[in-house]
Design an enzyme around this catalytic site. Structure first.
Site, PDB file in Angstrom:
ATOM      1  N   THR A 126       0.676  -0.986  -0.211  1.00 54.52           N
ATOM      2  CA  THR A 126      -0.385  -0.306   0.357  1.00 54.52           C
ATOM      3  C   THR A 126       0.892   1.261   0.204  1.00 54.52           C
ATOM      4  OG1 THR A 126      -1.607  -1.238   1.340  1.00 54.52           O
ATOM      5  CG2 THR A 126      -1.455   1.225   1.057  1.00 54.52           C
ATOM      6  N   LYS A 158      -3.658   4.258  -2.191  1.00 56.12           N
ATOM      7  CA  LYS A 158      -4.837   4.854  -1.395  1.00 56.12           C
ATOM      8  C   LYS A 158      -5.190   5.970  -2.405  1.00 56.12           C
ATOM      9  CE  LYS A 158      -5.652   1.541   1.367  1.00 56.12           C
ATOM     10  NZ  LYS A 158      -7.336   0.858   1.228  1.00 56.12           N
ATOM     11  N   GLU A 209     -11.336   0.278  -6.999  1.00 56.25           N
ATOM     12  CA  GLU A 209     -11.867  -0.776  -5.578  1.00 56.25           C
ATOM     13  C   GLU A 209     -13.178   0.788  -5.181  1.00 56.25           C
ATOM     14  OE1 GLU A 209      -9.888  -3.484  -2.779  1.00 56.25           O
ATOM     15  OE2 GLU A 209      -8.484  -2.562  -2.871  1.00 56.25           O
ATOM     16  N   ASP A 232     -15.524  -3.406  -2.235  1.00 57.19           N
ATOM     17  CA  ASP A 232     -15.047  -4.208  -1.622  1.00 57.19           C
ATOM     18  C   ASP A 232     -16.089  -3.574  -0.147  1.00 57.19           C
ATOM     19  OD1 ASP A 232     -13.322  -3.890   0.655  1.00 57.19           O
ATOM     20  OD2 ASP A 232     -11.760  -2.323   0.275  1.00 57.19           O
ATOM     21  N   LYS A 254     -12.919  -9.834   2.438  1.00 54.66           N
ATOM     22  CA  LYS A 254     -11.866  -9.241   3.125  1.00 54.66           C
ATOM     23  C   LYS A 254     -12.624 -10.531   5.112  1.00 54.66           C
ATOM     24  CE  LYS A 254     -10.375  -5.079   2.529  1.00 54.66           C
ATOM     25  NZ  LYS A 254     -10.451  -3.413   3.111  1.00 54.66           N
ATOM     26  N   CYS A 282      -7.341  -7.787   3.730  1.00 58.81           N
ATOM     27  CA  CYS A 282      -7.467  -7.660   4.872  1.00 58.81           C
ATOM     28  C   CYS A 282      -7.466  -5.944   5.109  1.00 58.81           C
ATOM     29  CB  CYS A 282      -5.874  -8.933   5.080  1.00 58.81           C
ATOM     30  SG  CYS A 282      -4.774  -7.527   4.562  1.00 58.81           S
ATOM     31  N   ASP A 306      -1.014  -7.014   2.901  1.00 60.03           N
ATOM     32  CA  ASP A 306      -0.240  -6.602   3.267  1.00 60.03           C
ATOM     33  C   ASP A 306      -0.219  -5.852   5.023  1.00 60.03           C
ATOM     34  OD1 ASP A 306      -1.064  -4.133   2.760  1.00 60.03           O
ATOM     35  OD2 ASP A 306       0.605  -3.072   2.105  1.00 60.03           O
TER      36      ASP A 306
END
Length: 339
Positions: A126, A158, A209, A232, A254, A282, A306
């Site tokens: 990330t 992000k 996402e 997501d 997730k 996750c 990660d």
């Protein structure tokens, strides 16, 4: 009825190695809930990562687990649990502990039940929200750490509403050979998506996402996006697939959203059944969560596990990141068919 069990649940704080910034805010530490279920001298373990996005805290997760103690200790199984609790971090911790316990009692590993898993896989790393220059530097640092010995690097960028294309192009320039995923964490609307779509496509974004808030998915019906879209925050359980198909190309699974490996496997099967791809993600978590998520990751086109890499200190025996590959947390022995 199963032999008498003992259930233990506790919370612990894990500081992060560096701040984690997404559209909803920045975190410097996380609280995780660990569950242990002991039977016949064998212990199954699971982890829940509470999410403020879903109104969870370590305290609320422990409060959800408490009334399940008697049923669990008297032999409740995974399917009964799935029917008795709502999806979330509490059910995830219990479900994963039951999977692990079942493997240790039966001698049959989780992988033998769910399908083979690799020793290592490519995970997204990330790049948190910052200035374009700082995000580019983070990407360069990851590239330098990974070197050229491994497969193509996977970076997850992000994003919020600011400098969307500029940030992505900065990361692309810093990591020209990487596969890039972008994650807006529900912070966009259709107008912004329309404005930035071509720029993201030109930068080679492989997957975007959750651009819109969960519940706003209807706006994507019939929308011709130049980039594959992944649900997501909108994708939790197998029953969600019916309204996601035709709006998204992928579901991001997730375990903390789905409430355990049991529901996550059902969600993956439902998604594939309608031609949707699967990505494994996750929460910020330790390698105990990753050990269970590995069994979904083995079935996924994209993987983002990660979470433990953000911790200042992971659990002993946790996953290792080398040459652009995440190596399974074998030291935890989660899901193995022996103690």
């Amino acid at each position: 009825m199963s032999a008498r069990r003992a259930l233990r649940a506790e919370e612990a704080r894990f500081p992060l190695a560096r701040p984690f910034a997404i559209a909803r805010g920045t975190r410097v530490a996380i609280d995780l809930v660990t569950v242990e279920i002991e039977e016949e001298g064998r212990i199954g373990r699971g982890e829940g990562a509470p999410s403020a996005r879903y109104g969870e805290s370590a305290r609320s997760v422990l409060a959800q687990i408490a009334p399940m103690r008697e049923a669990i200790e008297n032999g409740m199984g995974r399917e009964e649990l799935r029917a008795s609790m709502v999806p979330g971090a509490a059910r995830n911790a219990l479900d994963c502990a039951l999977w692990d316990l079942e493997a240790k009692l039966s001698g049959v590993s989780v992988a033998a039940r769910t399908g083979p898993v690799p020793d290592a896989l490519v995970t997204a790393v990330t790049v948190g929200i910052d200035t374009p220059a700082a995000m580019a530097q983070r990407a360069r640092d990851v590239v330098a750490d990974c070197g050229e010995a491994g497969p193509a690097l996977l970076l997850k960028i992000k994003l919020d509403r600011e400098d969307v294309v500029e940030r992505v192009k900065a990361v692309r320039a810093a990591a020209p050979g990487a596969v890039l995923i972008a994650d807006a964490n529900e912070s966009w609307d259709m107008a912004l998506l329309g404005r930035v779509m071509d720029g993201l496509a030109e930068a080679g974004i492989a997957l975007l996402e959750q651009p819109l808030p969960a519940g706003g998915d209807a706006a994507l019906e019939g929308f011709a996006c130049a980039i594959p879209l992944a649900a997501d925050e909108s994708a939790h359980v197998a029953g969600d697939v019916a309204h996601l198909a035709g709006r998204y190309d992928y579901v991001t699974i997730k375990l903390d959203k789905s409430g355990g490996l049991s529901e996550a496997l059902a969600l993956a099967e439902a998604a594939r059944g309608v031609g949707m791809g699967v990505m494994t993600g996750c929460m910020l978590c330790s390698s105990l969560s990753v050990a269970a998520g590995w069994h979904i990751a083995a079935q996924s086109r994209f993987v983002d596990l990660d979470g433990p890499l953000w911790l200042a200190r992971d659990r002993d025996g946790g996953a290792l990141f080398r040459d652009g590959m995440l190596h399974a947390p074998v030291g935890l022995r989660w899901g193995y068919g022996f103690p």
